[in-house]
Design an enzyme around this catalytic site. Sequence first.
Site, PDB file in Angstrom:
ATOM      1  N   SER A 115     -21.784   1.330  27.089  1.00 39.08           N
ATOM      2  CA  SER A 115     -19.772   1.117  26.440  1.00 39.08           C
ATOM      3  C   SER A 115     -18.964   1.281  28.030  1.00 39.08           C
ATOM      4  O   SER A 115     -18.379   0.609  28.151  1.00 39.08           O
ATOM      5  CB  SER A 115     -20.082   1.238  25.450  1.00 39.08           C
ATOM      6  OG  SER A 115     -18.386   0.371  25.032  1.00 39.08           O
TER       7      SER A 115
ATOM      8  N   LYS B  18     -20.942   0.789  19.170  1.00 41.95           N
ATOM      9  CA  LYS B  18     -22.104  -0.393  18.557  1.00 41.95           C
ATOM     10  C   LYS B  18     -23.005   0.290  17.586  1.00 41.95           C
ATOM     11  O   LYS B  18     -23.844   1.449  17.542  1.00 41.95           O
ATOM     12  CB  LYS B  18     -22.983  -0.613  19.471  1.00 41.95           C
ATOM     13  CG  LYS B  18     -24.064  -0.156  20.291  1.00 41.95           C
ATOM     14  CD  LYS B  18     -25.264   0.259  19.592  1.00 41.95           C
ATOM     15  CE  LYS B  18     -26.494   0.640  20.818  1.00 41.95           C
ATOM     16  NZ  LYS B  18     -28.128   2.313  20.497  1.00 41.95           N
TER      17      LYS B  18
ATOM     18  N   ASP C  82     -28.519  -1.617  26.707  1.00 43.94           N
ATOM     19  CA  ASP C  82     -27.195  -2.042  26.019  1.00 43.94           C
ATOM     20  C   ASP C  82     -26.177  -2.342  26.541  1.00 43.94           C
ATOM     21  O   ASP C  82     -25.454  -3.305  26.135  1.00 43.94           O
ATOM     22  CB  ASP C  82     -27.112  -0.389  25.424  1.00 43.94           C
ATOM     23  CG  ASP C  82     -27.773  -0.210  23.442  1.00 43.94           C
ATOM     24  OD1 ASP C  82     -28.765  -1.310  23.338  1.00 43.94           O
ATOM     25  OD2 ASP C  82     -27.768   1.053  23.807  1.00 43.94           O
TER      26      ASP C  82
HETATM   27  C1  LIG Z   1     -32.958   1.879  21.485  1.00 43.69           C
HETATM   28  C2  LIG Z   1     -31.875   1.474  22.095  1.00 43.69           C
HETATM   29  O1  LIG Z   1     -30.224   1.841  22.141  1.00 43.69           O
HETATM   30  C3  LIG Z   1     -31.385   0.141  21.407  1.00 43.69           C
HETATM   31  O2  LIG Z   1     -30.208  -0.441  21.452  1.00 43.69           O
HETATM   32  C4  LIG Z   1     -32.023   1.008  23.814  1.00 43.69           C
HETATM   33  O3  LIG Z   1     -32.775  -0.053  23.902  1.00 43.69           O
HETATM   34  C5  LIG Z   1     -31.776   1.915  24.502  1.00 43.69           C
HETATM   35  O4  LIG Z   1     -31.065   1.828  25.345  1.00 43.69           O
HETATM   36  P1  LIG Z   1     -30.283   2.779  26.626  1.00 43.69           P
HETATM   37  O5  LIG Z   1     -30.088   3.709  25.800  1.00 43.69           O
HETATM   38  O6  LIG Z   1     -29.608   1.987  27.827  1.00 43.69           O
HETATM   39  O7  LIG Z   1     -31.884   2.947  26.724  1.00 43.69           O
HETATM   40  P2  LIG Z   1     -32.363   2.922  28.711  1.00 43.69           P
HETATM   41  O8  LIG Z   1     -31.391   4.142  29.474  1.00 43.69           O
HETATM   42  O9  LIG Z   1     -32.884   1.775  29.049  1.00 43.69           O
HETATM   43  O10 LIG Z   1     -34.453   3.641  28.560  1.00 43.69           O
HETATM   44  C6  LIG Z   1     -34.216   5.420  28.235  1.00 43.69           C
HETATM   45  C7  LIG Z   1     -35.801   5.446  28.268  1.00 43.69           C
HETATM   46  O11 LIG Z   1     -36.855   5.069  26.656  1.00 43.69           O
HETATM   47  C8  LIG Z   1     -36.989   3.734  26.585  1.00 43.69           C
HETATM   48  N1  LIG Z   1     -36.985   2.865  26.552  1.00 43.69           N
HETATM   49  C9  LIG Z   1     -36.096   2.840  26.107  1.00 43.69           C
HETATM   50  C10 LIG Z   1     -35.578   1.002  26.000  1.00 43.69           C
HETATM   51  C11 LIG Z   1     -37.240   0.445  25.513  1.00 43.69           C
HETATM   52  N2  LIG Z   1     -36.256  -0.918  25.132  1.00 43.69           N
HETATM   53  N3  LIG Z   1     -38.208   0.785  25.420  1.00 43.69           N
HETATM   54  C12 LIG Z   1     -38.176   1.903  26.069  1.00 43.69           C
HETATM   55  O12 LIG Z   1     -39.099   2.169  26.188  1.00 43.69           O
HETATM   56  C13 LIG Z   1     -37.629   4.324  28.667  1.00 43.69           C
HETATM   57  O13 LIG Z   1     -38.942   5.006  28.494  1.00 43.69           O
HETATM   58  C14 LIG Z   1     -36.702   4.463  29.261  1.00 43.69           C
HETATM   59  O14 LIG Z   1     -37.066   5.164  30.381  1.00 43.69           O
HETATM   60  N1  LIG Z   2     -19.628   7.799  31.275  1.00 44.47           N
HETATM   61  C1  LIG Z   2     -21.385   8.494  30.215  1.00 44.47           C
HETATM   62  N2  LIG Z   2     -20.996   8.514  28.960  1.00 44.47           N
HETATM   63  C2  LIG Z   2     -21.834   8.589  28.548  1.00 44.47           C
HETATM   64  N3  LIG Z   2     -23.179   9.455  28.796  1.00 44.47           N
HETATM   65  C3  LIG Z   2     -22.995   9.066  29.776  1.00 44.47           C
HETATM   66  C4  LIG Z   2     -22.143   8.255  30.655  1.00 44.47           C
HETATM   67  N4  LIG Z   2     -22.535   8.264  32.156  1.00 44.47           N
HETATM   68  C5  LIG Z   2     -24.194   8.757  32.504  1.00 44.47           C
HETATM   69  N5  LIG Z   2     -24.425   9.503  30.674  1.00 44.47           N
HETATM   70  C6  LIG Z   2     -25.828   9.967  30.367  1.00 44.47           C
HETATM   71  O1  LIG Z   2     -26.033   8.971  29.319  1.00 44.47           O
HETATM   72  C7  LIG Z   2     -26.122   9.870  28.107  1.00 44.47           C
HETATM   73  C8  LIG Z   2     -26.937   9.241  27.222  1.00 44.47           C
HETATM   74  O2  LIG Z   2     -25.636   8.514  26.109  1.00 44.47           O
HETATM   75  P1  LIG Z   2     -24.981   7.326  25.511  1.00 44.47           P
HETATM   76  O3  LIG Z   2     -23.693   8.233  25.214  1.00 44.47           O
HETATM   77  O4  LIG Z   2     -24.781   6.297  26.535  1.00 44.47           O
HETATM   78  O5  LIG Z   2     -26.313   7.885  24.757  1.00 44.47           O
HETATM   79  P2  LIG Z   2     -26.713   7.274  23.343  1.00 44.47           P
HETATM   80  O6  LIG Z   2     -25.673   6.901  22.544  1.00 44.47           O
HETATM   81  O7  LIG Z   2     -27.827   7.503  22.999  1.00 44.47           O
HETATM   82  O8  LIG Z   2     -26.986   5.135  23.807  1.00 44.47           O
HETATM   83  P3  LIG Z   2     -27.803   4.524  23.235  1.00 44.47           P
HETATM   84  O9  LIG Z   2     -27.643   3.761  22.212  1.00 44.47           O
HETATM   85  O10 LIG Z   2     -27.557   3.494  24.686  1.00 44.47           O
HETATM   86  O11 LIG Z   2     -29.374   4.674  23.854  1.00 44.47           O
HETATM   87  C9  LIG Z   2     -25.602  11.278  28.383  1.00 44.47           C
HETATM   88  O12 LIG Z   2     -26.702  12.235  27.990  1.00 44.47           O
HETATM   89  C10 LIG Z   2     -25.497  11.405  30.073  1.00 44.47           C
HETATM   90  O13 LIG Z   2     -26.361  12.557  30.507  1.00 44.47           O
END
Ligand SMILES: C[C@](O)(CO)[C@H](O)COP(=O)(O)OP(=O)(O)OC[C@H]1O[C@@H](n2ccc(N)nc2=O)[C@H](O)[C@@H]1O
Ligand SMILES: Nc1ncnc2c1ncn2[C@@H]1O[C@H](COP(=O)(O)OP(=O)(O)OP(=O)(O)O)[C@@H](O)[C@H]1O
Length: 282
Positions: free
Chosen positions: A105, A12, A137
Amino acid sequence: MQARLTLPAPAKLNLFLHVLGRRADGYHELQTLFQFLDHADELHFAPREDGQVRLHTDIPGVPHDSNLIVRAARQLQEQSGTRLGADIWLDKRLPMGGGIGGGSSDAATTLVGLNHLWQLGWDEDRLAALGLGLGADVPVFVRGRAAFAEGVGERLTPVELEEPWFLVVVPQVFVSTAEVFSDPELTRDTPPIKVRSLLGVDGRNDCQTVVEKRYPAVRNALMLLNKFTSARLTGTGACVFGSFPNQGDADKVRRQLPATLPSFVARGRNTSLLHRKLQELT
Ligand SMILES: C[C@](O)(CO)[C@H](O)COP(=O)(O)OP(=O)(O)OC[C@H]1O[C@@H](n2ccc(N)nc2=O)[C@H](O)[C@@H]1O
Ligand SMILES: Nc1ncnc2c1ncn2[C@@H]1O[C@H](COP(=O)(O)OP(=O)(O)OP(=O)(O)O)[C@@H](O)[C@H]1O
């Protein structure tokens, strides 16, 4: 590998990302616009009679039981009460920690795929609610429709957007989402907008200033791409992107980037690759 079901887990983009405030639990209230890319991981599933969930592909740095695929499968298994398990294989193509939602995803495709394979008959609302517990997400990937998102990303209003081509640049740094959201300098007071005023919104990402300050590689990628088009950050980065009316224009800019900087070109889509594949199955 003897997979019974193969499904994509697409990326996304956050076409804009506004931070409205911080909640008592530390999470942030956001408004963001999600669109999918035709660029995806691929997951393969086969049912197991012994109830075990096994992911046969290792992601360096992610222990088996912490992988979002395994966590999603086990939670669906527990909450549905099925006696079945699954063998799962992953072709990882999406950069990790890139802000394009690869892990989320993968989790969503696991929920949707196993719901199908285990014949659970869960509806989208139930799968999305389970998914939200795995990551903010996950619900948008479960639903598979481009959306204006509010709350922490769980309140989704489907939208029809143009479907341009995107050039996505992948700076070679891992951005910690938690670190970005805890930075004191993060702008947290963007006024809320209404879904009907979406068209008038610029593509601002409130996390961009903090991410540029902390990660010079992201700042450099933005500067580079800005020479050709208006460049933006997705999520909390590290990926940055620009949009183009057709694939040829996106490819042309891609060819002018340094070979050391990974990038890809993909079409923006309002219905995710996962959901288009599901329509073929039914
Ligand atoms: C920034 C985005 O990628 C936008 O699409 C998402 O909101 C992030 O989603 P995500 O990677 O699934 O994040 P999460 O694993 O839920 O959160 C990681 C950390 O980011 C912070 N966090 C995340 C999302 C949010 N709305 N507020 C936050 O403060 C929190 O400290 C949390 O512990
Ligand atoms: N199947 C998986 N694929 C990728 N990362 C994973 C998976 N399972 C656990 N993780 C953990 O989640 C962390 C974040 O990965 P991801 O690829 O979702 O990040 P991102 O693209 O920044 O996502 P977002 O946009 O939701 O913040 C990785 O560093 C890893 O430690």
